[in-house]
Design a protein around this motif. Structure first.
Motif, PDB file in Angstrom:
ATOM      1  N   GLY A 247      64.526 102.102 -49.087  1.00  0.00           N
ATOM      2  CA  GLY A 247      64.915 102.933 -47.955  1.00  0.00           C
ATOM      3  C   GLY A 247      64.221 102.539 -46.666  1.00  0.00           C
ATOM      4  N   GLU A 248      63.109 101.812 -46.759  1.00  0.00           N
ATOM      5  CA  GLU A 248      62.415 101.353 -45.557  1.00  0.00           C
ATOM      6  C   GLU A 248      63.122 100.125 -44.994  1.00  0.00           C
ATOM      7  OE1 GLU A 248      58.350 100.566 -46.522  1.00  0.00           O
ATOM      8  OE2 GLU A 248      57.922 102.643 -47.023  1.00  0.00           O
ATOM      9  N   GLU A 249      62.983  99.919 -43.702  1.00  0.00           N
ATOM     10  CA  GLU A 249      63.636  98.790 -43.036  1.00  0.00           C
ATOM     11  C   GLU A 249      63.110  97.456 -43.571  1.00  0.00           C
ATOM     12  OE1 GLU A 249      66.295  96.779 -40.813  1.00  0.00           O
ATOM     13  OE2 GLU A 249      66.204  98.945 -41.039  1.00  0.00           O
ATOM     14  N   GLN A 250      61.797  97.344 -43.774  1.00  0.00           N
ATOM     15  CA  GLN A 250      61.238  96.090 -44.282  1.00  0.00           C
ATOM     16  C   GLN A 250      61.705  95.810 -45.714  1.00  0.00           C
ATOM     17  OE1 GLN A 250      57.165  94.798 -42.799  1.00  0.00           O
ATOM     18  NE2 GLN A 250      56.927  97.026 -42.895  1.00  0.00           N
TER      19      GLN A 250
ATOM     20  N   LYS B 261      66.049  88.351 -44.965  1.00  0.00           N
ATOM     21  CA  LYS B 261      66.150  88.130 -43.527  1.00  0.00           C
ATOM     22  C   LYS B 261      64.787  87.877 -42.895  1.00  0.00           C
ATOM     23  CE  LYS B 261      70.387  90.615 -42.541  1.00  0.00           C
ATOM     24  NZ  LYS B 261      71.009  91.652 -41.744  1.00  0.00           N
ATOM     25  N   SER B 262      63.714  88.272 -43.560  1.00  0.00           N
ATOM     26  CA  SER B 262      62.396  88.113 -42.973  1.00  0.00           C
ATOM     27  C   SER B 262      61.381  87.757 -44.044  1.00  0.00           C
ATOM     28  CB  SER B 262      61.973  89.410 -42.283  1.00  0.00           C
ATOM     29  OG  SER B 262      60.676  89.272 -41.746  1.00  0.00           O
ATOM     30  N   ARG B 263      60.391  86.979 -43.649  1.00  0.00           N
ATOM     31  CA  ARG B 263      59.272  86.663 -44.532  1.00  0.00           C
ATOM     32  C   ARG B 263      57.975  87.221 -43.962  1.00  0.00           C
ATOM     33  NH1 ARG B 263      59.691  82.108 -48.242  1.00  0.00           N
ATOM     34  NH2 ARG B 263      61.881  81.625 -48.477  1.00  0.00           N
TER      35      ARG B 263
END
Length: 58
Positions: free
Chosen positions: A22-25, A33-35
């Protein structure tokens, strides 16, 4: 109640913290999408430093 989470290392302080569903990260991790992940303490510090530097120019 079971909470789905991943344990990741903070990019800034290198401490391990949990990303809960549920968190964006968490979403960024699942979609690859992100590391770069930051714990709450480091996110707050980065946000505060950005605001402080923005207003130091005026």
């Amino acid at each position: 109640m079971i909470f789905i989470h991943y344990e990741v290392n903070c990019t800034s302080c290198k401490k391990t913290f949990k990303l809960f569903e549920g968190e964006e990260q968490y979403k960024q991790l699942k979609e690859r999408k992100s590391r770069l992940f930051y714990c709450e303490g480091c996110k707050h510090k980065i946000r505060f430093d950005t605001i402080r530097n923005f207003f130091s120019y005026y």
